[in-house]
Design an enzyme around this catalytic site. Structure first.
Site, PDB file in Angstrom:
ATOM      1  N   ASP B   7       0.884  -1.168   0.000  1.00 12.19           N
ATOM      2  CA  ASP B   7       0.000   0.000   0.000  1.00 12.19           C
ATOM      3  C   ASP B   7       0.920   1.215   0.000  1.00 12.19           C
ATOM      4  O   ASP B   7       1.429   1.613   1.048  1.00 12.19           O
ATOM      5  CB  ASP B   7      -0.895  -0.017   1.253  1.00 12.19           C
ATOM      6  CG  ASP B   7      -1.888   1.136   1.241  1.00 12.19           C
ATOM      7  OD1 ASP B   7      -2.263   1.593   0.154  1.00 12.19           O
ATOM      8  OD2 ASP B   7      -2.275   1.581   2.338  1.00 12.19           O
ATOM      9  N   GLU B  68      -0.994  -1.269  -4.914  1.00 13.16           N
ATOM     10  CA  GLU B  68      -2.241  -0.547  -5.149  1.00 13.16           C
ATOM     11  C   GLU B  68      -2.066   0.411  -6.321  1.00 13.16           C
ATOM     12  O   GLU B  68      -1.083   1.141  -6.401  1.00 13.16           O
ATOM     13  CB  GLU B  68      -2.675   0.227  -3.897  1.00 13.16           C
ATOM     14  CG  GLU B  68      -4.035   0.889  -4.087  1.00 13.16           C
ATOM     15  CD  GLU B  68      -4.558   1.551  -2.830  1.00 13.16           C
ATOM     16  OE1 GLU B  68      -4.771   0.837  -1.838  1.00 13.16           O
ATOM     17  OE2 GLU B  68      -4.753   2.777  -2.862  1.00 13.16           O
ATOM     18  N   ASP B 141      -2.668   1.063   6.858  1.00 13.48           N
ATOM     19  CA  ASP B 141      -1.861   0.806   5.655  1.00 13.48           C
ATOM     20  C   ASP B 141      -1.348  -0.622   5.642  1.00 13.48           C
ATOM     21  O   ASP B 141      -1.206  -1.240   4.582  1.00 13.48           O
ATOM     22  CB  ASP B 141      -0.660   1.758   5.602  1.00 13.48           C
ATOM     23  CG  ASP B 141      -1.059   3.187   5.910  1.00 13.48           C
ATOM     24  OD1 ASP B 141      -1.204   3.956   4.969  1.00 13.48           O
ATOM     25  OD2 ASP B 141      -1.231   3.496   7.098  1.00 13.48           O
TER      26      ASP B 141
END
Lengths: 176, 176
Positions: B7, B68, B141
């Protein structure tokens, strides 16, 4: 002082090397473009940008690297690639301990032409004149990379040295 | 199959390692966060993200990396840092020849919770359940990074192997 300017992009990443001292004559070391195939995955394209940057840094041994500062108000699709290519350029320079400076497009235009709203042709004309070239460098990304390097040289070496010392100190403190 | 999920972020880059096979039980390999100081220059922060990624890849030896996918419609200031951190994560994986997959936040949410519009708490709850953890991973996260890895595992290995083969072929063709 030798500065390598980078106009970041995944399709064309402009690179220009300029030698000079603030207030004195400038000369072009080299100019070119790192290209990556549009049909490749982003991750592969970033590897190719890294390889290209490493070649330029190995060959031309600049003392500083100037990269165009990317803003996100531009075209949504291209800005991500530009931000990612700029990240790789910054990374390659910083991990060698080279100082990295970011300049906005309008700072570069103002430094080269006297106006922050100059168009690409005007920037190319001034780059050609300042470096005493026979013709404007092509493509435009290459001319922009030279303009970035010139802008950086003209900001003065004392400010750049200060940045360099601070950067070196910070990285030293965090080395594993 | 072992997947490392990322992330991306400059302040906090979430990392999660998940082992599993599509349709079978999953297990968590490791979870954590790479942090870089907000007061450091961007170039230095990218060097620190690279060092962190290299440590995670060396320690956990994943077979694939899922990152991501960043969109530029988010907050203008943070999206640039996110795009740049994601570039470094992709670069570190791709130059080792690891396949890199990008998944959008809604693809991840849909894979984990059944709804592309699930909130962070719902994703964290499902990550905790699917990996049989005692408590939701903190910070968010880190949970998101595990969710990315799970999403990637559930997309099925055949598709990933195809991507890997294509990526390897492409890089081979352009090696200097």
């Amino acid at each position: 002082m030798r500065v390598l300017g980078v106009d970041p992009g995944l399709t064309r990443c402009g690179i220009g090397v300029v030698d000079g001292v603030a207030g004195r004559r400038l000369s072009m070391g080299a100019v070119g473009v790192i290209r990556t195939p549009a049909e490749a995955e982003t991750a592969e394209r970033l590897v190719l940008v890294e390889r290209g940057m490493e070649e330029w840094l190995d060959t031309h041994r600049p003392e500083a690297v100037a990269v165009e500062r990317v803003f996100s108000q531009h075209n949504v699709r291209t800005v991500m690639g530009t931000a990612q290519a700029s990240a790789v350029a910054m990374l390659c320079a910083a991990r060698r301990g080279l100082p990295v400076a970011l300049h906005t497009p309008s700072e570069v235009k103002a430094a080269i032409t006297g106006s922050g709203r100059a168009d690409k042709a005007q920037v190319a004309t001034m780059v050609t004149r300042l470096l005493r070239l026979d013709a404007p460098p092509k493509p435009a990304d290459a001319a922009d990379a030279l303009a970035l390097a010139i802008c950086h040289l003209w900001r003065g070496p004392s400010q750049n040295r200060l940045q360099q010392a601070v950067a070196a100190q910070r990285l030293k403190g965090t080395t594993r």
